[in-house]
Scaffold this active site. Structure first.
Site, PDB file in Angstrom:
ATOM      1  N   GLY A  72       2.131 -34.897  20.078  1.00 35.62           N
ATOM      2  CA  GLY A  72       1.487 -34.341  20.042  1.00 35.62           C
ATOM      3  C   GLY A  72       1.141 -33.830  18.261  1.00 35.62           C
ATOM      4  N   THR A 104      -1.149 -34.705  16.861  1.00 39.12           N
ATOM      5  CA  THR A 104      -2.411 -34.804  15.574  1.00 39.12           C
ATOM      6  C   THR A 104      -2.946 -33.191  15.603  1.00 39.12           C
ATOM      7  OG1 THR A 104      -3.713 -34.887  18.407  1.00 39.12           O
ATOM      8  CG2 THR A 104      -3.282 -36.719  16.819  1.00 39.12           C
ATOM      9  N   SER A 105      -2.538 -31.806  16.243  1.00 36.62           N
ATOM     10  CA  SER A 105      -3.133 -30.663  16.074  1.00 36.62           C
ATOM     11  C   SER A 105      -1.534 -29.864  16.197  1.00 36.62           C
ATOM     12  CB  SER A 105      -3.944 -29.856  16.535  1.00 36.62           C
ATOM     13  OG  SER A 105      -3.311 -29.881  17.861  1.00 36.62           O
ATOM     14  N   ILE A 142       1.334 -27.367  16.762  1.00 35.57           N
ATOM     15  CA  ILE A 142       2.738 -27.148  15.610  1.00 35.57           C
ATOM     16  C   ILE A 142       3.557 -28.924  15.692  1.00 35.57           C
ATOM     17  CG2 ILE A 142       5.325 -27.016  16.454  1.00 35.57           C
ATOM     18  CD1 ILE A 142       4.619 -25.195  18.839  1.00 35.57           C
ATOM     19  N   GLY A 143       2.759 -30.150  15.984  1.00 32.48           N
ATOM     20  CA  GLY A 143       3.013 -30.862  15.700  1.00 32.48           C
ATOM     21  C   GLY A 143       2.589 -31.503  14.142  1.00 32.48           C
ATOM     22  N   ASN A 173       7.239 -32.992  21.128  1.00 31.77           N
ATOM     23  CA  ASN A 173       6.491 -31.892  21.240  1.00 31.77           C
ATOM     24  C   ASN A 173       4.934 -32.181  21.971  1.00 31.77           C
ATOM     25  OD1 ASN A 173       5.394 -29.279  19.495  1.00 31.77           O
ATOM     26  ND2 ASN A 173       3.850 -30.870  18.996  1.00 31.77           N
ATOM     27  N   THR A 176       1.885 -34.773  32.003  1.00 35.79           N
ATOM     28  CA  THR A 176       1.418 -35.338  30.398  1.00 35.79           C
ATOM     29  C   THR A 176       3.215 -34.129  29.800  1.00 35.79           C
ATOM     30  OG1 THR A 176      -0.809 -34.981  30.637  1.00 35.79           O
ATOM     31  CG2 THR A 176       0.282 -34.124  28.334  1.00 35.79           C
ATOM     32  N   TYR A 212      -4.677 -24.469  43.384  1.00 33.54           N
ATOM     33  CA  TYR A 212      -3.952 -24.855  41.693  1.00 33.54           C
ATOM     34  C   TYR A 212      -4.366 -23.702  41.350  1.00 33.54           C
ATOM     35  CZ  TYR A 212      -3.891 -27.623  37.753  1.00 33.54           C
ATOM     36  OH  TYR A 212      -2.823 -27.378  36.430  1.00 33.54           O
TER      37      TYR A 212
END
Length: 263
Positions: A39, A41-42, A44-45, A118, A140, A198
């Site tokens: 994660g 690419t944006s 916190i990561g 993350n 995920t 859901y």
């Protein structure tokens, strides 16, 4: 209440850091360290990848979108020309993709000191299933990370033994994990088979609860391996990221770019 107020005001805690402390302030020199950050690419990561690379770590960015990952790598290298950033394909919702990523990484022969799980997903629409037939948020946020950790734990143990430096697995969870009460396995069974409506928030809470339980259970196999590796679970607090990008609000709206200092 007093503790919460002190946190919100940024008062330092026992560590000497508080909610206003930046990643750059709390991160030591990481030369000769290799870190995998999902994660990245944006949000916190991406900030974690930037700061770890700035501190000298070799950073591996697994990503479903090669373009997004290359954009992050380019920004890091532009700020820190000497940064070592490697991009490899990974779709955490696919167990086959997780296995392929692990095979690619292990084939490189690199050490592994830090594994930061993350990446996170919050489904805003209808129920969706992964290619493995698992509710997408759970697949995920938890299942992919569970398998990734299992496949890389051996390399982390080897690295720790060879270098004498303790390895660290970090699972990013959320205080939202406490919003679910009940049998999470039964809940997923019923949701997947559309026996109950859901609820995206409940699905997210279940995935974050699984992160916490996974971290607690990791201690035993790591001990059995004799691995000098710790498992840690963290709640990052309230942060403006792309996780809730589809929802506007005081806490989820578009944030401003943070200032970055040069290497």
């Amino acid at each position: 209440m007093l503790r919460a107020a002190r946190y919100l005001l940024g008062s330092p805690g026992a560590s000497g850091f508080g909610s206003r402390s930046t990643a750059e302030e709390v991160t030591p020199d990481l030369g000769a360290t290799t870190a995998i950050i999902t994660g990245a690419t944006s949000g916190i990561g991406a900030e974690t990848a930037r700061v770890l690379a700035k501190r000298g770590a070799r950073v591996v960015i697994p990503a479903r979108s090669a373009k997004a990952a290359e954009d992050v790598r380019a920004r890091i290298v532009a700020e820190c020309p000497a940064a070592a950033v490697l991009v490899l394909p990974l779709d955490l919702s696919s167990l086959a993709s997780v296995r392929a990523f692990a095979d690619r990484f292990l084939a490189l022969g690199l050490p592994l000191h830090l594994l930061i799980n993350n990446a996170g997903k919050f489904s805003h629409g209808q129920l969706a299933l992964s290619e493995d037939g698992v509710e997408m948020t759970f697949a995920t946020n938890y299942l992919g990370h569970f398998l990734l950790t299992k496949l890389l734990a051996g390399r982390m143990a080897e690295t720790a033994a060879a270098t004498g430096v303790q390895g660290r697995i970090v699972n990013v969870s959320s205080s939202v994990h406490g919003w679910f009460a009940g049998d999470w396995a039964e809940y997923l069974h019923l949701v997947t088979r559309r026996k109950i409506p859901y609820d995206a928030t409940q699905a997210y809470a279940v995935s974050k609860l699984a992160n916490v339980l996974h971290t607690r259970e990791l201690a035993a196999p790591l001990q059995e391996m004799g691995a000098n590796v710790t498992a840690n679970c963290v709640h990052p607090g309230i942060v403006r990221t792309r996780l809730n990008r589809d929802r506007d609000g005081v806490l989820t709206g578009e944030g401003t770019d943070s200032a970055q200092s040069a290497c």
